[in-house]
Design an enzyme around this catalytic site. Structure first.
Site, PDB file in Angstrom:
ATOM      1  N   GLY A 134       0.828  -1.197   0.000  1.00  0.00           N
ATOM      2  CA  GLY A 134       0.000   0.000   0.000  1.00  0.00           C
ATOM      3  C   GLY A 134       0.865   1.251   0.000  1.00  0.00           C
ATOM      4  N   ARG A 135       0.302   2.360   0.452  1.00  0.00           N
ATOM      5  CA  ARG A 135       1.045   3.617   0.450  1.00  0.00           C
ATOM      6  C   ARG A 135       1.922   3.800   1.685  1.00  0.00           C
ATOM      7  NH1 ARG A 135      -1.680   8.627   0.149  1.00  0.00           N
ATOM      8  NH2 ARG A 135      -3.736   7.789   0.595  1.00  0.00           N
ATOM      9  N   GLU A 145       5.989   4.030   1.546  1.00  0.00           N
ATOM     10  CA  GLU A 145       6.708   5.179   0.998  1.00  0.00           C
ATOM     11  C   GLU A 145       7.111   6.161   2.089  1.00  0.00           C
ATOM     12  OE1 GLU A 145       4.015   6.773  -1.893  1.00  0.00           O
ATOM     13  OE2 GLU A 145       3.033   8.113  -0.455  1.00  0.00           O
ATOM     14  N   CYS A 188       3.964  -6.323  -2.562  1.00  0.00           N
ATOM     15  CA  CYS A 188       3.559  -5.129  -3.289  1.00  0.00           C
ATOM     16  C   CYS A 188       4.559  -3.990  -3.066  1.00  0.00           C
ATOM     17  CB  CYS A 188       2.141  -4.763  -2.880  1.00  0.00           C
ATOM     18  SG  CYS A 188       1.286  -3.666  -4.027  1.00  0.00           S
ATOM     19  N   HIS A 189       4.107  -2.842  -2.527  1.00  0.00           N
ATOM     20  CA  HIS A 189       4.986  -1.718  -2.268  1.00  0.00           C
ATOM     21  C   HIS A 189       5.814  -1.898  -0.987  1.00  0.00           C
ATOM     22  CE1 HIS A 189       2.260   0.098  -5.207  1.00  0.00           C
ATOM     23  NE2 HIS A 189       3.155   1.052  -5.378  1.00  0.00           N
ATOM     24  N   TYR A 247       5.271  -4.937  -6.681  1.00  0.00           N
ATOM     25  CA  TYR A 247       4.369  -4.284  -7.615  1.00  0.00           C
ATOM     26  C   TYR A 247       5.235  -3.729  -8.753  1.00  0.00           C
ATOM     27  CZ  TYR A 247       0.652  -1.371  -9.451  1.00  0.00           C
ATOM     28  OH  TYR A 247      -0.291  -0.816 -10.265  1.00  0.00           O
TER      29      TYR A 247
END
Length: 204
Positions: free
Chosen positions: A90-91, A94, A120-121, A140
């Site tokens: 997800g976000r 980051e 993923c992320h 991802y």
């Protein structure tokens, strides 16, 4: 149970809903004590999740998910207490990768060859911690260039697949959960005992 093995689970605000909820619950189901943590938050606090879906656009769409309750306080984590690390996507990654404590914890697992699962992320934390050099992994697709810049060997696989390189287990997204979680359990050495309702599984 006093000798229950512990898993450290890194997540944060706007993590992908499935990529936090599903591995967290499945690891509990098979007998692990899972400490879900987020820097600068404590046990009992919540993180907001987001649902990522693919609806014909050039990238994923994002919708509000559930609130997820943390089960441990990040500042109290002693990495030596854990047999494995899971990093949700997800976000959240980051901004989590900007936290020195997150990078230090991640390096502990890598340097001690403990099982690490990232999806993923979530792989952005691995690249920021500089623990992927020479390793085969997936993520991802948009994270692929970061993997290569960090010296990793990026493998482009279907979202339902998993890549395993020694202690490192990675998958591109939540459709890969069945293979991703099974592979992580294999690396952990967990033994699933099917057909025994009173003792479904053993993590020991």
């Amino acid at each position: 149970m006093e000798n229950t093995k512990k898993i450290l689970f890194l997540t944060g605000d706007f993590t992908e809903d499935y990529e936090t909820m599903v591995p967290f619950q499945m690891l509990q189901m098979v007998g692990y004590e899972v400490h879900a943590v987020c820097p600068d938050k404590k046990k009992g606090d919540t993180v907001k999740t987001a649902i990522h879906d693919f609806e014909g656009d050039q990238t994923y769409t994002e919708k509000p998910g559930h609130n997820f309750t943390l089960t441990y306080t990040f500042s109290e984590v002693n990495p030596s207490d854990y047999v494995g690390l899971v990093i949700a996507g997800g976000r959240a990654p980051e901004y989590l990768r900007l936290h020195q404590g997150v990078l230090d914890v991640t390096r502990h697992f890598a340097e001690n060859n403990k099982p690490i699962a990232a999806i993923c992320h979530g792989i952005q934390i691995l690249t920021a911690a500089r623990v992927v050099e020479g390793r085969r992994l997936t993520a991802y697709p948009a994270v692929g260039p970061e993997v290569e810049l960090a010296g990793g060997i990026f493998e482009s696989v279907a979202p339902t697949e998993v890549v395993v390189d020694g202690n490192l287990v990675t998958s591109p997204a939540w459709p890969g959960h069945p293979k991703f979680i099974k592979a992580f359990l294999d690396v952990l050495g967990a033994r699933i005992e099917l057909g025994t309702p009173a003792n479904l599984a053993s993590a020991f």
